[in-house]
Enzyme design. Structure first.
Site, PDB file in Angstrom:
ATOM      1  N   THR A 148       2.263   6.048 -12.369  1.00  0.00           N
ATOM      2  CA  THR A 148       2.869   7.222 -11.730  1.00  0.00           C
ATOM      3  C   THR A 148       4.278   7.490 -12.238  1.00  0.00           C
ATOM      4  O   THR A 148       4.977   6.563 -12.686  1.00  0.00           O
ATOM      5  CB  THR A 148       2.901   6.981 -10.203  1.00  0.00           C
ATOM      6  OG1 THR A 148       3.720   7.967  -9.592  1.00  0.00           O
ATOM      7  CG2 THR A 148       3.509   5.622  -9.863  1.00  0.00           C
ATOM      8  N   ASP A 149       4.729   8.721 -12.078  1.00  0.00           N
ATOM      9  CA  ASP A 149       6.116   9.052 -12.439  1.00  0.00           C
ATOM     10  C   ASP A 149       7.111   8.520 -11.402  1.00  0.00           C
ATOM     11  O   ASP A 149       8.317   8.523 -11.639  1.00  0.00           O
ATOM     12  CB  ASP A 149       6.285  10.575 -12.601  1.00  0.00           C
ATOM     13  CG  ASP A 149       5.994  11.372 -11.331  1.00  0.00           C
ATOM     14  OD1 ASP A 149       5.533  10.777 -10.332  1.00  0.00           O
ATOM     15  OD2 ASP A 149       6.224  12.599 -11.336  1.00  0.00           O
ATOM     16  N   GLU A 150       6.595   8.044 -10.254  1.00  0.00           N
ATOM     17  CA  GLU A 150       7.511   7.591  -9.199  1.00  0.00           C
ATOM     18  C   GLU A 150       8.278   6.333  -9.601  1.00  0.00           C
ATOM     19  O   GLU A 150       9.276   5.992  -8.982  1.00  0.00           O
ATOM     20  CB  GLU A 150       6.748   7.379  -7.888  1.00  0.00           C
ATOM     21  CG  GLU A 150       6.028   8.656  -7.487  1.00  0.00           C
ATOM     22  CD  GLU A 150       5.530   8.704  -6.055  1.00  0.00           C
ATOM     23  OE1 GLU A 150       6.103   8.014  -5.204  1.00  0.00           O
ATOM     24  OE2 GLU A 150       4.571   9.456  -5.822  1.00  0.00           O
ATOM     25  N   TYR A 174       5.875   1.549  -2.652  1.00  0.00           N
ATOM     26  CA  TYR A 174       4.776   1.961  -3.561  1.00  0.00           C
ATOM     27  C   TYR A 174       5.274   2.027  -4.995  1.00  0.00           C
ATOM     28  O   TYR A 174       4.678   1.439  -5.908  1.00  0.00           O
ATOM     29  CB  TYR A 174       4.224   3.327  -3.129  1.00  0.00           C
ATOM     30  CG  TYR A 174       3.380   4.014  -4.191  1.00  0.00           C
ATOM     31  CD1 TYR A 174       2.174   3.446  -4.610  1.00  0.00           C
ATOM     32  CD2 TYR A 174       3.791   5.207  -4.792  1.00  0.00           C
ATOM     33  CE1 TYR A 174       1.400   4.063  -5.593  1.00  0.00           C
ATOM     34  CE2 TYR A 174       3.022   5.828  -5.772  1.00  0.00           C
ATOM     35  CZ  TYR A 174       1.830   5.255  -6.178  1.00  0.00           C
ATOM     36  OH  TYR A 174       1.068   5.857  -7.149  1.00  0.00           O
ATOM     37  N   LYS A 178       4.171  -0.220  -8.286  1.00  0.00           N
ATOM     38  CA  LYS A 178       3.604   0.352  -9.523  1.00  0.00           C
ATOM     39  C   LYS A 178       4.512   0.013 -10.719  1.00  0.00           C
ATOM     40  O   LYS A 178       4.029  -0.281 -11.807  1.00  0.00           O
ATOM     41  CB  LYS A 178       3.434   1.865  -9.398  1.00  0.00           C
ATOM     42  CG  LYS A 178       2.342   2.309  -8.446  1.00  0.00           C
ATOM     43  CD  LYS A 178       0.922   1.891  -8.846  1.00  0.00           C
ATOM     44  CE  LYS A 178       0.426   2.580 -10.097  1.00  0.00           C
ATOM     45  NZ  LYS A 178      -1.028   2.302 -10.336  1.00  0.00           N
TER      46      LYS A 178
HETATM   47  P1  NAD Z   1      -6.599   6.562  -4.075  1.00  0.00           P
HETATM   48  O1  NAD Z   1      -5.796   5.880  -3.030  1.00  0.00           O
HETATM   49  O2  NAD Z   1      -7.268   7.852  -3.765  1.00  0.00           O
HETATM   50  O3  NAD Z   1      -7.765   5.581  -4.587  1.00  0.00           O
HETATM   51  C1  NAD Z   1      -7.546   4.213  -4.833  1.00  0.00           C
HETATM   52  C2  NAD Z   1      -8.900   3.542  -5.043  1.00  0.00           C
HETATM   53  O4  NAD Z   1      -8.670   2.150  -5.315  1.00  0.00           O
HETATM   54  C3  NAD Z   1      -9.819   3.595  -3.802  1.00  0.00           C
HETATM   55  O5  NAD Z   1     -11.140   3.894  -4.190  1.00  0.00           O
HETATM   56  C4  NAD Z   1      -9.727   2.188  -3.234  1.00  0.00           C
HETATM   57  O6  NAD Z   1     -10.888   1.798  -2.518  1.00  0.00           O
HETATM   58  C5  NAD Z   1      -9.534   1.360  -4.499  1.00  0.00           C
HETATM   59  N1  NAD Z   1      -8.871   0.073  -4.251  1.00  0.00           N
HETATM   60  C6  NAD Z   1      -7.742  -0.138  -3.524  1.00  0.00           C
HETATM   61  N2  NAD Z   1      -7.453  -1.453  -3.508  1.00  0.00           N
HETATM   62  C7  NAD Z   1      -8.407  -2.066  -4.270  1.00  0.00           C
HETATM   63  C8  NAD Z   1      -8.631  -3.420  -4.646  1.00  0.00           C
HETATM   64  N3  NAD Z   1      -7.821  -4.410  -4.241  1.00  0.00           N
HETATM   65  N4  NAD Z   1      -9.690  -3.690  -5.438  1.00  0.00           N
HETATM   66  C9  NAD Z   1     -10.524  -2.687  -5.852  1.00  0.00           C
HETATM   67  N5  NAD Z   1     -10.366  -1.420  -5.507  1.00  0.00           N
HETATM   68  C10 NAD Z   1      -9.306  -1.101  -4.734  1.00  0.00           C
HETATM   69  O7  NAD Z   1      -5.640   6.689  -5.335  1.00  0.00           O
HETATM   70  P2  NAD Z   1      -5.553   7.847  -6.416  1.00  0.00           P
HETATM   71  O8  NAD Z   1      -4.683   8.926  -5.904  1.00  0.00           O
HETATM   72  O9  NAD Z   1      -6.912   8.162  -6.913  1.00  0.00           O
HETATM   73  O10 NAD Z   1      -4.726   7.103  -7.556  1.00  0.00           O
HETATM   74  C11 NAD Z   1      -5.388   6.333  -8.556  1.00  0.00           C
HETATM   75  C12 NAD Z   1      -4.352   5.708  -9.472  1.00  0.00           C
HETATM   76  O11 NAD Z   1      -3.574   6.748 -10.074  1.00  0.00           O
HETATM   77  C13 NAD Z   1      -3.365   4.803  -8.743  1.00  0.00           C
HETATM   78  O12 NAD Z   1      -3.113   3.689  -9.563  1.00  0.00           O
HETATM   79  C14 NAD Z   1      -2.118   5.653  -8.587  1.00  0.00           C
HETATM   80  O13 NAD Z   1      -0.962   4.863  -8.570  1.00  0.00           O
HETATM   81  C15 NAD Z   1      -2.190   6.511  -9.829  1.00  0.00           C
HETATM   82  N6  NAD Z   1      -1.556   7.839  -9.714  1.00  0.00           N
HETATM   83  C16 NAD Z   1      -1.847   8.662  -8.675  1.00  0.00           C
HETATM   84  C17 NAD Z   1      -1.260   9.919  -8.597  1.00  0.00           C
HETATM   85  C18 NAD Z   1      -1.576  10.881  -7.473  1.00  0.00           C
HETATM   86  O14 NAD Z   1      -0.934  11.936  -7.369  1.00  0.00           O
HETATM   87  N7  NAD Z   1      -2.568  10.608  -6.622  1.00  0.00           N
HETATM   88  C19 NAD Z   1      -0.359  10.330  -9.598  1.00  0.00           C
HETATM   89  C20 NAD Z   1      -0.092   9.449 -10.660  1.00  0.00           C
HETATM   90  C21 NAD Z   1      -0.700   8.216 -10.712  1.00  0.00           C
HETATM   91  P1  TYD Z   2       2.658  12.913  -1.022  1.00  0.00           P
HETATM   92  O1  TYD Z   2       1.442  13.798  -1.158  1.00  0.00           O
HETATM   93  O2  TYD Z   2       2.630  11.817  -0.023  1.00  0.00           O
HETATM   94  O3  TYD Z   2       2.998  12.382  -2.485  1.00  0.00           O
HETATM   95  P2  TYD Z   2       4.298  11.559  -3.021  1.00  0.00           P
HETATM   96  O4  TYD Z   2       5.094  11.067  -1.881  1.00  0.00           O
HETATM   97  O5  TYD Z   2       3.648  10.463  -3.778  1.00  0.00           O
HETATM   98  O6  TYD Z   2       5.053  12.524  -3.882  1.00  0.00           O
HETATM   99  O7  TYD Z   2       3.899  13.844  -0.680  1.00  0.00           O
HETATM  100  C1  TYD Z   2       4.275  14.905  -1.537  1.00  0.00           C
HETATM  101  C2  TYD Z   2       5.546  15.475  -0.973  1.00  0.00           C
HETATM  102  O8  TYD Z   2       5.266  16.074   0.286  1.00  0.00           O
HETATM  103  C3  TYD Z   2       6.609  14.422  -0.714  1.00  0.00           C
HETATM  104  O9  TYD Z   2       7.884  14.975  -1.031  1.00  0.00           O
HETATM  105  C4  TYD Z   2       6.517  14.171   0.780  1.00  0.00           C
HETATM  106  C5  TYD Z   2       6.066  15.502   1.338  1.00  0.00           C
HETATM  107  N1  TYD Z   2       5.227  15.428   2.559  1.00  0.00           N
HETATM  108  C6  TYD Z   2       5.586  16.184   3.683  1.00  0.00           C
HETATM  109  O10 TYD Z   2       6.593  16.914   3.685  1.00  0.00           O
HETATM  110  N2  TYD Z   2       4.794  16.100   4.788  1.00  0.00           N
HETATM  111  C7  TYD Z   2       3.683  15.294   4.842  1.00  0.00           C
HETATM  112  O11 TYD Z   2       3.010  15.230   5.897  1.00  0.00           O
HETATM  113  C8  TYD Z   2       3.322  14.545   3.667  1.00  0.00           C
HETATM  114  C9  TYD Z   2       2.127  13.660   3.663  1.00  0.00           C
HETATM  115  C10 TYD Z   2       4.138  14.657   2.544  1.00  0.00           C
END
Ligand code: NAD
Ligand code: TYD
Length: 391
Positions: A148-150, A174, A178
């Protein structure tokens, strides 16, 4: 067909298989569905099925002989090593993680366990497996770490976007977990020669995202007339990317990315949270004209800010674009419309994933916020001042 039998089929196809972790989550599901639709080859999906993992997302491929589901934990070293030996994959694509910042603030333990220990376990097993490979199989093997970019921390309003040399400065548990996992991957490349690549992507949105994240939460709440909780002043900025574009980027990096490199992934769509919520509400007004909660923007409720809330994220994806020829194809407007339409067409999915334990989480996360909504405060509304958030 039982999953063991399917596993044998995949194992016999050996060299073309990939091992995906966390494939039942939001991005993993989208990736797997695209991968199989494009005839990408056999996939073994190792997923623990936490609250965020939903095998229903993959129901359409469950009977596909190229797909094998393994219910298990990436922290289980024996299981992971056994899967690598058995399926002889050409790549590991590592999605599995705890992924929600608010949950990491209330309970960081699971984040350290899965994101750090879990990645360490995978790396150890992957290294042993890689060391056992020879010839073409060894040349081809890749470990793709999805991050992630975070990890880069927060930007001021005018600061240039994150690039691959931006120093790591994670601010939430988080992000720190990461960042730790990224550092481990880097160390495994440099110390042990593991052919790994890291991608750092901005905020994703699209189908199958669990409705605890901003966009699906706002859609789900608005449809029920519940408050739309905006943290702080709502002026925090995120750089949004449609999930299918992220999945395309991952396929590109897997096939053509350089070993040991990091690629930032983003679509150049910076929006404040209030702009995002405003656009979601406008789409709902248009697509659900009979809604008794129109205009949905009246449901916005400003609540206590997230502790340590990062102000702005922005991604500079020029390396990925210039070197590998990937570009985001979806604009924020078209992607968001598709997303809202998907959630409207899949209300039953939302109902099923948000029942039970999820309700307790809502109460825990939002119940304690000043002027925030509690899990059941459906009747509370706040009309935002004229013009505010309506640009
Ligand atoms: P998500 O939370 O929707 O899904 C995570 C998945 O991992 C789930 O299916 C969960 O059951 C599985 N999991 C969790 N713990 C586990 C374990 N110990 N063993 C096996 N499986 C396990 O997450 P997502 O949003 O799909 O993100 C996927 C990846 O992409 C993550 O690594 C996240 O950091 C990265 N990412 C997400 C975003 C975003 O905006 N969602 C952006 C950039 C990077
Ligand atoms: P989120 O979807 O949790 O992603 P991330 O924190 O990883 O960027 O949140 C996106 C943005 O929205 C973040 O600045 C937090 C804000 N947010 C709210 O304002 N209200 C909410 O209920 C949630 C879940 C997020």
């Amino acid at each position: 067909m039982g999953s063991n039998q399917k596993a044998e089929n995949v194992a016999s196809n050996g060299a073309d298989a990939i091992l995906v972790t966390g494939g039942a989550g939001f991005i993993g599901s989208n990736f797997l569905l695209d991968w199989l639709a494009a005839g990408g080859g056999p996939v073994v999906n190792l997923d623990k099925l936490t609250y965020a993992g939903n095998p229903e997302n993959l129901a359409s491929v469950a009977a596909n002989p190229a797909y094998t589901f393994v219910h298990g934990d990436i922290c289980d070293a024996e299981l992971v090593a056994g899967l690598l030996r058995k399926h002889n994959p050409r790549a590991v694509v590592h999605f599995a993680a705890e992924s929600h910042v608010d949950r990491s603030i209330l309970g960081p333990e699971a984040f350290l366990r899965t994101n750090i220990d879990g990645t360490f376990t995978l790396l150890r097993a992957a290294r042993e497996y890689y060391d056992s490979l020879a010839g073409e199989g060894r040349k081809r093997f890749r470990f793709l770490h999805v991050s992630t970019d975070e990890v880069y921390g927060t930007l001021t309003a005018q600061a240039p976007a994150f690039h691959e040399q931006t120093p790591y400065a994670p601010n939430s548990p988080y992000a720190a977990s990461k960042a730790s996992s990224d550092h481990l991957v880097r160390a495994w490349v440099h110390t042990y020669g593991l052919p790994a690549i890291i991608t750092n992507c901005s905020n994703n949105y699209g189908p199958y995202q669990f409705p605890e994240k901003l966009i699906p939460l706002m859609i789900a709440n608005a449809l029920k007339g519940k408050p739309l909780p905006v943290y702080g002043d709502g002026q925090q900025v995120r750089d949004w990317l449609y999930v299918v574009d992220h999945c395309r980027a991952l396929r590109t990096v897997l096939e053509r990315g350089r070993i040991g490199e990091t690629y930032n992934v983003g679509g150049g769509n910076q929006r404040s949270n209030l702009e995002v919520v405003t656009t979601v509400c406008a789409l709902l007004d248009e697509l659900v004209p009979q809604s008794k909660f129109k205009p949905h923007l009246q449901l916005v409720k400003y609540v206590t800010d997230r502790p340590g809330h990062d102000r702005r994220y922005a991604i500079d994806a020029r390396k990925l674009e210039g070197e590998l020829g990937w570009w985001a194809q979806e604009s924020f407007e078209t992607g968001l419309r598709k997303t809202v339409e998907w959630y409207l067409a899949n209300a039953a999915w939302v109902e099923r994933v948000t029942s039970g334990a999820y309700q307790q989480w809502v109460t825990q996360n939002y119940g304690g916020r000043d002027s925030g909504h509690s899990g059941d405060a459906v009747e509370e509304r706040t009309t935002i001042a004229a013009g505010e958030g309506l640009r």
